[in-house]
Design a protein around this motif. Structure first.
Motif, short mmCIF file in Angstrom:
data_model
loop_
_atom_site.label_atom_id
_atom_site.label_comp_id
_atom_site.label_asym_id
_atom_site.label_seq_id
_atom_site.Cartn_x
_atom_site.Cartn_y
_atom_site.Cartn_z
N ASP A 114 0.85 -1.19 0.00
CA ASP A 114 0.00 0.00 0.00
C ASP A 114 0.88 1.24 0.00
O ASP A 114 2.11 1.15 0.00
CB ASP A 114 -0.94 0.02 1.21
CG ASP A 114 -0.19 -0.16 2.52
OD1 ASP A 114 0.77 0.61 2.76
OD2 ASP A 114 -0.57 -1.05 3.31
N THR A 115 0.26 2.40 0.00
CA THR A 115 1.02 3.65 -0.10
C THR A 115 1.19 4.37 1.23
O THR A 115 1.74 5.46 1.27
CB THR A 115 0.30 4.61 -1.08
OG1 THR A 115 -1.04 4.86 -0.61
CG2 THR A 115 0.24 4.01 -2.47
N SER A 123 -1.25 -4.38 6.32
CA SER A 123 -2.10 -4.94 5.27
C SER A 123 -2.09 -6.46 5.26
O SER A 123 -2.78 -7.08 4.44
CB SER A 123 -1.67 -4.40 3.91
OG SER A 123 -0.33 -4.76 3.63
#
Length: 290
Positions: free
Chosen positions: A153-154, A235
Motif C-alpha cells: 500500500d502507499t 495490510s
C-alpha cells in the motif's frame, strides 16, 4: 550453430539493423529459434526472419549454443529467466534505453555475429540470488539483479525481521528491503544508497528502502550467507520481486534467501569493459577536469 532470440518491441530506428541481422543469420545458415511473443511482434511488423521454430516456455527452449536478447536491460533479465539452470550463454543487444547489461549497440550487430561465429568473445559468469524455501514464481525463483520486499500500500511501512546465518541482524522499519547481487548493485540498490560492486565480488548487498531509522545503512555480506526474513505489515501481506517478476505474499510466509546453485553466463565482446560501461552509462566520475 543454433541460437535462440528473445525480444520485445523496438524503435523504428533499430529496424534496419534488425532486418540486417536476420539476413546475416540466414546467409550463415544459423538455425534460429524465437520466443513466441517476439515472433508475433516481428510478424506484426512485417520483419522477415525465416524462423520456423518458437518457444513459449523455458522448457521449450531448444539446444541453443547461445541466446540473444533484443531490447533493454529488462529484456536481458527476462532472457536469463528463460535460460535458468541450463546456463546457456546470453548476450544483449540494446534497442532499449540505458543498456547497462545489454551493451551491444544496434550498429554493432554485424560485428557481434562475426565475433560469435568465430568464437571471439568471453563468458562472464554472474551470481544469481534465489528464494530457497518456497516456490513463488513457478520454478523461476532466481534473479540476476536483486530480490526485493516492498509494502503493497502507499501508507504504512513494513517491518522486516532479518536473520543472517540464523543470527538476528536487524528489524528494518522501512518501505522495503533489497538483497542485491553485484550485478544488481548498479540498479535499485544504488538508487537507495547502496554501493557499487564490481561484477565478480563474492557478496550480496542488504539495502533498506526509505528506512525509518536513519542510522540503518546498506550492508555488504558474503554471498555464502543465508538470509531469513519475517515480514509484518498492517495490510497482512507484502510484495516480493525477483528482477521484473513480482507477486503479493501473505505475511505469514517466511522467506530464505541465498545464492543460486547455478550462474548466469553473459557473453561479452572482447572490447566490452565493466569500468568503461560504468563511466559511459552512469557518468561515473564525470568531472570537467578529466
Amino acid at each position: 550453430m543454433k541460437i535462440a532470440i528473445h525480444g520485445r518491441n523496438f524503435n523504428e530506428s533499430a529496424r534496419p539493423f534488425i532486418e540486417s541481422m536476420f539476413k546475416e543469420l540466414a546467409r550463415r545458415e544459423i538455425d534460429v529459434q524465437l520466443s513466441r511473443e517476439f515472433r508475433i511482434f516481428l510478424d506484426q511488423q512485417g520483419v522477415e526472419h525465416k524462423s520456423t521454430s518458437v518457444y513459449e516456455k523455458p522448457v521449450d527452449l531448444f539446444d541453443a549454443r547461445l541466446v540473444v536478447s533484443m531490447g533493454g536491460d529488462g529484456t536481458l533479465l527476462e532472457t536469463i529467466s528463460h535460460v535458468g539452470a541450463r546456463q546457456i550463454p546470453a548476450i544483449g543487444i540494446n534497442v532499449g534505453r540505458l543498456g547497462f547489461l545489454a551493451t551491444v549497440s544496434p550498429e554493432r550487430i554485424s560485428d557481434m555475429i562475426t565475433a560469435l561465429d568465430n568464437g571471439q568473445f568471453r563468458i562472464d559468469e554472474r551470481t544469481l540470488v534465489a528464494i530457497d524455501n518456497v516456490d513463488l514464481f513457478d520454478g523461476l525463483n532466481f534473479g540476476l539483479n536483486d530480490f526485493t520486499i516492498t509494502k503493497t500500500d502507499t501508507s504504512s511501512m513494513i517491518t522486516v525481521h532479518t536473520y543472517l546465518n540464523d543470527e538476528f541482524l536487524n528489524s528494518y522499519w522501512a518501505d522495503g528491503l533489497i538483497i542485491s547481487t553485484p550485478t544488481g548493485s548498479t540498479g535499485y540498490s544504488l538508487s537507495c544508497g547502496g554501493p557499487v560492486l564490481v561484477p565478480h565480488s563474492q557478496n550480496f548487498i542488504v539495502t533498506p528502502i526509505s528506512p525509518h531509522n536513519l542510522n540503518v545503512r546498506p550492508l555488504v555480506v558474503e554471498d555464502t550467507a543465508v538470509l531469513r526474513l519475517e515480514v509484518k505489515s498492517r495490510s497482512n501481506n507484502f510484495l516480493v520481486s525477483l528482477d521484473a517478476r513480482s507477486r503479493v505474499v501473505d505475511e505469514n510466509t517466511q522467506l530464505t534467501i541465498r545464492k543460486a546453485h547455478f550462474r548466469a553466463r553473459l557473453i561479452k565482446m572482447l572490447d566490452d569493459s565493466f569500468l568503461n560501461t560504468l563511466r559511459s552509462k552512469l557518468s561515473w566520475g564525470l568531472d570537467m577536469r578529466n
